[in-house]
Design a protein around this motif. Structure first.
Motif, PDB file in Angstrom:
ATOM      1  N   ILE A  15       0.823  -1.206   0.000  1.00  0.00           N
ATOM      2  CA  ILE A  15       0.000   0.000   0.000  1.00  0.00           C
ATOM      3  C   ILE A  15       0.855   1.253   0.000  1.00  0.00           C
ATOM      4  O   ILE A  15       0.540   2.240  -0.665  1.00  0.00           O
ATOM      5  CB  ILE A  15      -0.934  -0.004   1.237  1.00  0.00           C
ATOM      6  CG1 ILE A  15      -1.897  -1.193   1.134  1.00  0.00           C
ATOM      7  CG2 ILE A  15      -1.700   1.298   1.365  1.00  0.00           C
ATOM      8  CD1 ILE A  15      -2.619  -1.497   2.433  1.00  0.00           C
ATOM      9  N   ARG A  31      -1.594   4.844  10.432  1.00  0.00           N
ATOM     10  CA  ARG A  31      -2.297   5.834   9.608  1.00  0.00           C
ATOM     11  C   ARG A  31      -1.530   7.145   9.570  1.00  0.00           C
ATOM     12  O   ARG A  31      -1.404   7.773   8.525  1.00  0.00           O
ATOM     13  CB  ARG A  31      -3.710   6.052  10.133  1.00  0.00           C
ATOM     14  CG  ARG A  31      -4.594   4.829   9.952  1.00  0.00           C
ATOM     15  CD  ARG A  31      -6.049   5.139  10.128  1.00  0.00           C
ATOM     16  NE  ARG A  31      -6.516   6.077   9.101  1.00  0.00           N
ATOM     17  CZ  ARG A  31      -7.789   6.322   8.876  1.00  0.00           C
ATOM     18  NH1 ARG A  31      -8.729   5.729   9.582  1.00  0.00           N
ATOM     19  NH2 ARG A  31      -8.152   7.192   7.942  1.00  0.00           N
ATOM     20  N   LEU A  36      -1.726   6.790   5.678  1.00  0.00           N
ATOM     21  CA  LEU A  36      -2.787   5.938   5.144  1.00  0.00           C
ATOM     22  C   LEU A  36      -4.123   6.644   5.317  1.00  0.00           C
ATOM     23  O   LEU A  36      -4.479   7.030   6.431  1.00  0.00           O
ATOM     24  CB  LEU A  36      -2.834   4.596   5.888  1.00  0.00           C
ATOM     25  CG  LEU A  36      -1.556   3.764   5.937  1.00  0.00           C
ATOM     26  CD1 LEU A  36      -1.825   2.446   6.662  1.00  0.00           C
ATOM     27  CD2 LEU A  36      -1.030   3.484   4.538  1.00  0.00           C
ATOM     28  N   ASP A  37      -4.846   6.814   4.211  1.00  0.00           N
ATOM     29  CA  ASP A  37      -6.191   7.369   4.381  1.00  0.00           C
ATOM     30  C   ASP A  37      -7.163   6.218   4.694  1.00  0.00           C
ATOM     31  O   ASP A  37      -6.754   5.070   4.842  1.00  0.00           O
ATOM     32  CB  ASP A  37      -6.606   8.186   3.161  1.00  0.00           C
ATOM     33  CG  ASP A  37      -6.726   7.371   1.887  1.00  0.00           C
ATOM     34  OD1 ASP A  37      -6.734   7.985   0.800  1.00  0.00           O
ATOM     35  OD2 ASP A  37      -6.822   6.129   1.963  1.00  0.00           O
ATOM     36  N   SER A  38      -8.453   6.530   4.750  1.00  0.00           N
ATOM     37  CA  SER A  38      -9.414   5.514   5.181  1.00  0.00           C
ATOM     38  C   SER A  38      -9.467   4.349   4.198  1.00  0.00           C
ATOM     39  O   SER A  38      -9.602   3.193   4.604  1.00  0.00           O
ATOM     40  CB  SER A  38     -10.811   6.127   5.348  1.00  0.00           C
ATOM     41  OG  SER A  38     -11.192   6.810   4.167  1.00  0.00           O
ATOM     42  N   MET A  39      -9.342   4.651   2.900  1.00  0.00           N
ATOM     43  CA  MET A  39      -9.353   3.571   1.910  1.00  0.00           C
ATOM     44  C   MET A  39      -8.118   2.689   2.071  1.00  0.00           C
ATOM     45  O   MET A  39      -8.199   1.466   1.993  1.00  0.00           O
ATOM     46  CB  MET A  39      -9.377   4.145   0.485  1.00  0.00           C
ATOM     47  CG  MET A  39     -10.619   4.912   0.112  1.00  0.00           C
ATOM     48  SD  MET A  39     -12.105   3.913  -0.117  1.00  0.00           S
ATOM     49  CE  MET A  39     -11.615   2.805  -1.408  1.00  0.00           C
ATOM     50  N   ASP A  40      -6.955   3.325   2.270  1.00  0.00           N
ATOM     51  CA  ASP A  40      -5.716   2.556   2.449  1.00  0.00           C
ATOM     52  C   ASP A  40      -5.829   1.656   3.667  1.00  0.00           C
ATOM     53  O   ASP A  40      -5.426   0.486   3.636  1.00  0.00           O
ATOM     54  CB  ASP A  40      -4.523   3.509   2.671  1.00  0.00           C
ATOM     55  CG  ASP A  40      -4.165   4.317   1.446  1.00  0.00           C
ATOM     56  OD1 ASP A  40      -3.666   5.452   1.624  1.00  0.00           O
ATOM     57  OD2 ASP A  40      -4.387   3.826   0.316  1.00  0.00           O
ATOM     58  N   LEU A  42      -8.482   0.547   5.212  1.00  0.00           N
ATOM     59  CA  LEU A  42      -9.454  -0.528   4.999  1.00  0.00           C
ATOM     60  C   LEU A  42      -8.822  -1.640   4.161  1.00  0.00           C
ATOM     61  O   LEU A  42      -8.979  -2.830   4.437  1.00  0.00           O
ATOM     62  CB  LEU A  42     -10.707   0.019   4.315  1.00  0.00           C
ATOM     63  CG  LEU A  42     -11.795  -1.002   3.982  1.00  0.00           C
ATOM     64  CD1 LEU A  42     -12.344  -1.651   5.248  1.00  0.00           C
ATOM     65  CD2 LEU A  42     -12.941  -0.350   3.209  1.00  0.00           C
ATOM     66  N   LYS A  43      -8.087  -1.239   3.137  1.00  0.00           N
ATOM     67  CA  LYS A  43      -7.436  -2.221   2.269  1.00  0.00           C
ATOM     68  C   LYS A  43      -6.439  -3.054   3.079  1.00  0.00           C
ATOM     69  O   LYS A  43      -6.335  -4.272   2.908  1.00  0.00           O
ATOM     70  CB  LYS A  43      -6.720  -1.490   1.133  1.00  0.00           C
ATOM     71  CG  LYS A  43      -6.177  -2.404   0.062  1.00  0.00           C
ATOM     72  CD  LYS A  43      -5.678  -1.595  -1.117  1.00  0.00           C
ATOM     73  CE  LYS A  43      -4.921  -2.519  -2.054  1.00  0.00           C
ATOM     74  NZ  LYS A  43      -4.214  -1.816  -3.099  1.00  0.00           N
ATOM     75  N   VAL A  45      -6.545  -3.717   6.339  1.00  0.00           N
ATOM     76  CA  VAL A  45      -7.287  -4.630   7.213  1.00  0.00           C
ATOM     77  C   VAL A  45      -7.879  -5.782   6.401  1.00  0.00           C
ATOM     78  O   VAL A  45      -7.847  -6.939   6.830  1.00  0.00           O
ATOM     79  CB  VAL A  45      -8.396  -3.877   7.979  1.00  0.00           C
ATOM     80  CG1 VAL A  45      -9.258  -4.838   8.776  1.00  0.00           C
ATOM     81  CG2 VAL A  45      -7.798  -2.831   8.892  1.00  0.00           C
ATOM     82  N   GLN A  46      -8.373  -5.472   5.206  1.00  0.00           N
ATOM     83  CA  GLN A  46      -8.913  -6.534   4.349  1.00  0.00           C
ATOM     84  C   GLN A  46      -7.815  -7.540   3.990  1.00  0.00           C
ATOM     85  O   GLN A  46      -8.037  -8.750   4.002  1.00  0.00           O
ATOM     86  CB  GLN A  46      -9.515  -5.934   3.073  1.00  0.00           C
ATOM     87  CG  GLN A  46     -10.831  -5.208   3.291  1.00  0.00           C
ATOM     88  CD  GLN A  46     -11.283  -4.411   2.090  1.00  0.00           C
ATOM     89  OE1 GLN A  46     -10.495  -4.102   1.181  1.00  0.00           O
ATOM     90  NE2 GLN A  46     -12.559  -4.055   2.060  1.00  0.00           N
ATOM     91  N   VAL A  56     -12.259  -8.989  11.002  1.00  0.00           N
ATOM     92  CA  VAL A  56     -12.058  -7.871  11.938  1.00  0.00           C
ATOM     93  C   VAL A  56     -13.305  -7.000  11.930  1.00  0.00           C
ATOM     94  O   VAL A  56     -13.545  -6.275  10.969  1.00  0.00           O
ATOM     95  CB  VAL A  56     -10.824  -7.028  11.519  1.00  0.00           C
ATOM     96  CG1 VAL A  56     -10.584  -5.902  12.521  1.00  0.00           C
ATOM     97  CG2 VAL A  56      -9.596  -7.913  11.385  1.00  0.00           C
ATOM     98  N   GLU A  58     -15.800  -3.927  12.508  1.00  0.00           N
ATOM     99  CA  GLU A  58     -15.451  -2.525  12.293  1.00  0.00           C
ATOM    100  C   GLU A  58     -14.970  -1.844  13.568  1.00  0.00           C
ATOM    101  O   GLU A  58     -13.991  -1.083  13.546  1.00  0.00           O
ATOM    102  CB  GLU A  58     -16.642  -1.765  11.735  1.00  0.00           C
ATOM    103  CG  GLU A  58     -16.290  -0.311  11.466  1.00  0.00           C
ATOM    104  CD  GLU A  58     -17.282   0.375  10.577  1.00  0.00           C
ATOM    105  OE1 GLU A  58     -18.396  -0.163  10.443  1.00  0.00           O
ATOM    106  OE2 GLU A  58     -16.947   1.418  10.027  1.00  0.00           O
ATOM    107  N   MET A  61     -11.303  -2.304  14.259  1.00  0.00           N
ATOM    108  CA  MET A  61     -10.287  -1.882  13.278  1.00  0.00           C
ATOM    109  C   MET A  61      -9.217  -0.950  13.858  1.00  0.00           C
ATOM    110  O   MET A  61      -8.048  -1.093  13.535  1.00  0.00           O
ATOM    111  CB  MET A  61     -10.961  -1.249  12.055  1.00  0.00           C
ATOM    112  CG  MET A  61     -11.515  -2.302  11.101  1.00  0.00           C
ATOM    113  SD  MET A  61     -12.471  -1.660   9.690  1.00  0.00           S
ATOM    114  CE  MET A  61     -11.327  -0.596   8.856  1.00  0.00           C
TER     115      MET A  61
END
Lengths: 78, 420
Positions: A15, A31, A36-40, A42-43, A45-46, A56, A58, A61
């Motif tokens: 990432i 972060r 890392l933004d919210s999309m990063d 989330l990616k 954690v996924q 995980v 929410e 997280m």
């Protein structure tokens, strides 16, 4: 634990490949330190969820926002 | 037989350099298939076919700089080719009756190149799975799999792709794998490559300078209690696996889209001394690139999608933007844009309108603040929203109504769910 750490760093490098991981302490906010933004995030954690099979929720997280937090969280569930 | 034209790639981008073709004469293509990769100041863009057919002739060689609207190839009817793979005989069409290839992703009345805010895929474009280009010899290099952007960057830097460890799916080389500082291989016939970061900066500078030069901005801000929105999100995500989770950004996109439906004078473009209302509400989402710069891919018809669909589209376009795999259909057609800097801890954003749009909404961070609830002080998660709008089209009063609409939708997030 060494394997988990290596896995986490591997996923973070996908990432944020340009970040200086030598300066990343285990208790640093991922972060903040890696931008890392919210999309990063989330990616991340996924990816960790896919690699470990640990889902995980929410509300959990934020516990993965540091290397030591993520390791502690995952070790409890693996 | 139709001419396949260089499509619009966003405002202030009136030409691009052809990097490679991913099809050859005789190949059958469907609408949405990637047929070529072009390089712009904002990076490599995958160009999609806008109709079904058989490629009969490629008109432009790689490395050529091509203005928007220039014929790139000819695509004939979708009839089977001979067993040898040769294309069907060309059927010249008299100039007067030759159909004009549509520019994908743009409203009929806004054909001229738009701001470099990428646009969401048109509603009629096949799903990503169906739009996957057919594998051709040109799709790989030395048997390696690599994204078009990675190939373009490696080619520009003179790097052999086989020397790069790929981090993409199945070991594919993606843009971020290509070293930024590399010794250029000898390429005596190729002119020095432009620094991509510098090119991106020039593109952003051109668009933002034009905006401030041409658009009389006015700004309105409001603070929004996000308690209900965050509670709704928590409940929505509770039963979902991490891969299906929705971020609050999806709610912001829906709120702006629904407000734009109610106040259409904030959704459209200003060109030729007048406001143009488009065919739908297509929300551009500003995405910062880790390599520097900014793009704004678009989610089309955001007012008609449910929250999960918006999240799926958002995930897809952000992924494409960050991997340098944006498509032309992602790049054009935004009718209003949002920029969310909350994740960066910024309390207030004063955004700049992306021409020729007439409005943009900036969102700051969500932070706990003292808030009056029923006459008492409480602690609430509060977020600032700031509207920048074109004073040639609207004034402060409708601007205030528009902002209030966004606030009201976020206060009643069940209205943002959309149809399942």
């Amino acid at each position: 634990m060494a394997d988990l750490r290596a896995m986490l760093l591997e996923e973070l490098r996908h990432i944020a490949p340009e970040a200086d991981y030598d300066l990343l302490d285990d208790d640093d906010s991922l972060r903040d330190e890696l931008d890392l933004d919210s999309m990063d995030f989330l990616k991340f954690v996924q990816s960790v969820s896919t690699r470990t099979g640990v889902d995980v929720p929410e509300l959990d997280m934020p516990q993965l926002d540091s290397i030591e937090g993520a390791i502690a969280y995952l070790e409890e569930r693996l | 037989m139709a001419d396949f034209l260089m499509p619009s790639l966003g405002a202030d981008m009136d030409a691009a350099t052809l990097v490679e073709w991913t099809v050859k004469p005789g190949d059958t293509v469907k609408r949405g298939d990637v047929v070529a990769v072009v390089e712009t100041d904002k990076g490599a863009i995958e160009i999609e076919s806008f109709e079904d057919g058989v490629v009969s002739e490629l008109l432009v060689e790689p490395d050529a700089k091509v203005p928007v609207g220039t014929p790139l190839a000819r695509i004939g009817d979708a009839t089977p080719t001979s067993s040898g793979g040769t294309p069907p005989p060309q059927q010249p069409v008299p100039e007067a009756t030759r159909p004009e290839a549509p520019v994908p992703g743009t409203a009929p009345e806004t054909r001229r190149p738009e701001a470099p805010a990428p646009a969401p895929a048109p509603e009629t474009v096949p799903t990503p799975a169906a739009a996957t280009p057919k594998p051709t010899p040109a799709a790989t290099t030395h048997g390696l799999r690599a994204s078009p952007a990675a190939k373009a960057r490696a080619r520009e830097l003179g790097i052999d792709l086989s020397t790069i460890q790929g981090s993409g799916p199945d070991g594919a080389v993606v843009l971020t794998d290509v070293p930024g500082e590399a010794t250029r291989a000898a390429a005596p016939n190729r002119p020095p490559a432009a620094d991509p970061a510098e090119a991106m900066r020039r593109a952003v500078a051109a668009a933002m300078s034009r905006s401030k030069r041409e658009i009389p901005h006015y700004y309105l801000g409001t603070d929004i209690d996000m308690t209900e929105a965050m509670a709704w999100l928590e409940k929505h995500n509770a039963g979902l696996s991490v891969n299906d989770r929705v971020l609050y950004a999806a709610l912001l996109i829906r709120a702006v889209a629904m407000a734009a439906r109610k106040y259409p004078q904030f959704n459209g473009t200003y060109e030729g001394d007048r406001f143009h209302e488009p065919d739908g509400i297509h929300v551009g989402v500003a995405v910062s690139l880790r390599t520097g710069g900014l793009v704004a891919p678009v989610i089309r018809d955001a007012d008609k999608l449910n929250v999960d669909e918006v999240m799926a589209h958002l995930t897809k376009i952000v992924e494409r933007a960050r991997n340098g795999r944006l498509r032309n259909s992602d790049m054009a057609g935004a009718t209003i844009t949002i920029t969310n800097l909350g994740g960066r801890g910024v309390p207030v954003v004063y955004p700049v309108i992306i021409p020729p749009q007439v409005a943009i909404v900036g969102f700051g961070r969500i932070a706990d603040r003292p808030w009056v609830v029923d006459g008492e002080i409480a602690v609430r998660p509060v977020m600032n929203a700031t509207l920048a709008a074109d004073h040639r089209v609207t004034d402060g009063h409708p601007g205030g109504l528009f902002l209030r609409a966004i606030e009201r939708f976020l206060a009643k997030p069940h209205k943002l769910e959309g149809d399942a």
